[in-house]
Design a protein around this motif. Structure first.
Motif, PDB file in Angstrom:
ATOM      1  N   GLU A  31       0.836  -1.196   0.000  1.00  0.00           N
ATOM      2  CA  GLU A  31       0.000   0.000   0.000  1.00  0.00           C
ATOM      3  C   GLU A  31       0.877   1.255   0.000  1.00  0.00           C
ATOM      4  OE1 GLU A  31      -2.872  -0.030   3.155  1.00  0.00           O
ATOM      5  OE2 GLU A  31      -3.389   2.045   2.788  1.00  0.00           O
ATOM      6  N   THR A  32       1.931   1.218   0.844  1.00  0.00           N
ATOM      7  CA  THR A  32       2.852   2.362   0.926  1.00  0.00           C
ATOM      8  C   THR A  32       3.518   2.615  -0.422  1.00  0.00           C
ATOM      9  OG1 THR A  32       3.284   1.724   3.202  1.00  0.00           O
ATOM     10  CG2 THR A  32       4.833   3.276   2.222  1.00  0.00           C
ATOM     11  N   LEU A  33       4.047   1.540  -1.041  1.00  0.00           N
ATOM     12  CA  LEU A  33       4.747   1.680  -2.328  1.00  0.00           C
ATOM     13  C   LEU A  33       3.784   2.158  -3.401  1.00  0.00           C
ATOM     14  CD1 LEU A  33       7.009  -1.501  -2.186  1.00  0.00           C
ATOM     15  CD2 LEU A  33       7.781   0.868  -2.104  1.00  0.00           C
ATOM     16  N   ASP A  34       2.546   1.693  -3.314  1.00  0.00           N
ATOM     17  CA  ASP A  34       1.532   2.104  -4.284  1.00  0.00           C
ATOM     18  C   ASP A  34       1.260   3.606  -4.171  1.00  0.00           C
ATOM     19  OD1 ASP A  34       0.416   0.637  -6.249  1.00  0.00           O
ATOM     20  OD2 ASP A  34      -1.567   0.492  -5.298  1.00  0.00           O
ATOM     21  N   ARG A  35       1.184   4.061  -2.903  1.00  0.00           N
ATOM     22  CA  ARG A  35       0.941   5.487  -2.696  1.00  0.00           C
ATOM     23  C   ARG A  35       2.101   6.321  -3.216  1.00  0.00           C
ATOM     24  NH1 ARG A  35       0.932   6.465   2.484  1.00  0.00           N
ATOM     25  NH2 ARG A  35       0.441   4.471   3.441  1.00  0.00           N
ATOM     26  N   TRP A  36       3.311   5.764  -3.124  1.00  0.00           N
ATOM     27  CA  TRP A  36       4.490   6.482  -3.642  1.00  0.00           C
ATOM     28  C   TRP A  36       4.577   6.433  -5.178  1.00  0.00           C
ATOM     29  CZ3 TRP A  36       8.909   4.386   0.034  1.00  0.00           C
ATOM     30  CH2 TRP A  36       8.667   4.849   1.327  1.00  0.00           C
TER      31      TRP A  36
END
Lengths: 224, 411
Positions: free
Chosen positions: B111-116
């Protein structure tokens, strides 16, 4: 130094002449009958012992006693039964441990029985190999050549195996280190004909005919 | 160099054909150490071609990748179809277009990488390691190394399944045991060597012969103790095939040995000698060839009062009870019992004729009635006498519904 002088010097050191020719006596094992053991010195290992006599002369009782003693020492035994006459119930009653016994049933074929004995002796590791020709007709047993007996004697030599043969007549002759001729002396019955008459025992005499002195110990085989 | 197979089918078996070090990475992914295959096949391209060719032969549909480290090969095999060959040092460049989901990050990290906006290997590979360590922790660093194809690790090798089997297709049908012995010797020796190389022995030999008449002939030899005595095995097989010959000429020979740990026992100076087990088995096989198959063994008494009830068991298996040794009057049995004609006097036998046994009864005891198994289809009932005949011998005589019989003699 010549051999004769060396021998004399050796004997003088040991304090007397030595018997250089005779071979050491074989180790003997008990047959389970004190009278027979005392008279014969026991059943020799590495030799052929022949037990012979007519029917009901105690030959099989003597054989089973030897088997019982051998299995009781935890040794493995083999019985080659030329006429399929072995009775496991009698053997168990005599104290033979059947789990230490290899029973080879050679149906009415003495030649097969001899081959089986030869194979078992060469296989090695048996405390006793017994060849039962007790019901084989003497005419057939006599056809076994002395060469075959000599071969068996040579095969068992220098092994810890006791080789026993049972027959009606002596067949192995000079190949046997010990011969025991069984003769029934009497059968003991109890009770009267009409009230609980029982066959109690037979009394047999085993005459050793192959030692320098003849001995005739008596033993009794009791019924169950 | 490492190779990875990703697809369906017997991938492990295919990998074991090329290498002894095989890792089952996932149910549909197998990785193996391909170093040294260049000596067999040449350049890595040729190794990859050999792999693809063999996969096609055994009808395995899989993507194949070769790389300098196992994880790069795994990513390439999972990400690209067909054959992929990653040159050493170009792992990051080669893996760059692959989606990041292939590295299976945890849901939070994903989720974090997706947001980035980081969705491919190349995006993650371009990030600075220090920043990733600060923000994403060790898992983020591991993913970055995987994305760059820089992870160096050792494979977790599968144990090669221990199967000791071999077979020979014969050029022409073999009819005689003599020429077959040479074929058997080759199989036995090869299998024994492979067992010995792993410090194993066998307690069971299985032989499967395919015959000219389209049938099979199967034999199994069980040994009392584990052994590697090839001479004894060959002799046992020879004796067994002599006793149970195949019905038609032999076209194909298959042999298998059951691997077990060898028996180790130290002999003692005071331990009584007993027949060596494999030698005894061989002797018994020879004896059976002479006297018949069911005529050699140890007798076991049955739990019944039925006369002469016993069974023959393989030697020295059971533990029989026995009383103390004593001198007992023994019965020598006639098998089968001898049919007799008996003359009676006052209700008791007085004269017996049974073949060679013939005489006047001088003394007797009986009758003793015994019976049993009346609740079964095979009941027995008999009256027994112990008799002393005029020929000097003692016999057991019995009478049952079938007539008179002499069962045996006391000796």
């Amino acid at each position: 130094m010549p051999a004769v002088a060396l021998k004399q010097q050796f004997e003088s050191l040991l304090g007397g002449p030595l018997d250089w020719q005779s071979r050491p006596l074989p180790e003997c094992v008990s047959c389970g009958i004190p009278a027979v053991d005392a008279a014969t010195g026991g059943i020799p290992r590495g030799c052929l012992t022949e037990i012979f006599g007519p029917a009901s002369s105690g030959r099989t009782s003597l054989l089973l006693s030897i088997l019982a003693q051998t299995t009781d020492r935890d040794e493995v035994c083999a019985l080659i039964d030329a006429e399929d006459a072995f009775d496991p119930t009698s053997a168990a009653a005599a104290g033979v441990r059947l789990d230490r016994l290899l029973w080879v049933r050679s149906a009415n074929n003495a030649e097969h029985a001899l081959k089986a004995a030869d194979l078992l002796i060469h296989g090695g590791g048996f405390g006793l190999v017994a060849l039962d020709l007790g019901d084989t007709p003497p005419a057939i047993a006599r056809r076994i050549s002395l060469t075959s007996w000599f071969r068996l004697r040579r095969a068992v030599e220098n092994t810890p195996t006791v080789l026993v043969s049972v027959a009606r007549q002596s067949n192995a002759k000079t190949c046997a280190a010990l011969q025991l001729e069984c003769v029934r002396e009497q059968a003991a019955w109890s009770g009267s004909l009409h009230s609980s008459r029982l066959l109690r025992s037979i009394r047999a005499r085993a005459t050793s005919t192959h030692r320098s002195k003849t001995c005739s110990p008596v033993f009794t085989a009791t019924a169950l | 160099m490492f190779a990875c197979l990703h697809g369906h089918g017997p991938l492990t078996a295919l990998a074991f054909e090329f290498s002894p070090t095989v890792e089952q990475t996932a149910p549909d992914t197998v990785t193996f150490d391909a170093s040294g295959l260049d000596r067999l096949f040449g350049l890595p391209q040729e190794v990859a071609a050999a792999l693809a060719r063999r996969a096609a032969e055994v009808q395995i549909k899989a993507s194949i990748a070769l790389a300098a480290n196992p994880d790069a090969a795994i990513c390439a095999a999972r990400g690209f179809s067909g054959v992929s060959l990653i040159p050493y040092g170009d792992e990051a460049k080669f893996l760059a277009p692959l989606p990041l989901a292939q590295l299976a990050p945890s849901p939070e990290l994903r989720e974090t990488l997706d947001r980035w906006g980081i969705r491919r290997f190349q995006d993650l590979a371009a990030l600075p390691p220090l920043g990733i360590a600060e923000r994403l922790g060790p898992e983020g660093l591991r993913l970055r190394e995987l994305a760059r194809g820089e992870v160096v690790r050792k494979l977790l090798p599968l144990q090669d399944p221990l199967r000791f089997e071999d077979e020979i297709e014969l050029e022409y049908p073999v009819e005689l045991l003599e020429p077959l012995a040479f074929v058997l010797a080759r199989l036995v020796n090869a299998l024994a060597i492979s067992l010995a190389a792993r410090a194993l022995a066998t307690n069971e030999l299985r032989l499967l012969l395919k015959l000219e008449n389209r049938t099979t002939h199967e034999r199994t030899l069980r040994l009392p103790v584990p052994s590697l005595d090839t001479k004894a095995f060959l002799k046992l097989l020879h004796l067994d095939l002599s006793a149970h010959p195949p019905a038609a000429p032999i076209l194909h020979v298959w042999m298998g040995m059951n691997p077990v740990k060898p028996q180790s026992a130290q002999g003692g100076l005071f331990v009584l000698a007993a027949p060596e087990p494999v030698q005894l088995e061989l002797t018994i096989a020879r004896l059976k060839a002479i006297v018949g198959p069911n005529r050699v063994g140890s007798p076991v008494l049955l739990d019944t009062h039925r006369p002469d009830a016993f069974r023959i068991e393989p030697v020295f298996q059971g533990k029989a009870r026995a009383g103390s040794p004593s001198v007992r009057l023994t019965l020598r049995l006639f098998r089968p019992p001898r049919a007799a004609s008996v003359a009676l006097a006052s209700g008791h036998p007085s004269f017996v004729t049974a073949g060679a046994i013939r005489g006047k009864i001088l003394d007797l005891a009986g009758p003793w009635r015994t019976s049993g198994d009346w609740w079964t289809a095979d009941p027995w009932l008999r009256d027994e006498w112990d008799i002393a005949l005029s020929d000097g011998a003692l016999y057991r005589l019995y009478c049952d519904p079938r007539g008179w019989f002499v069962e045996g003699s006391y000796d």
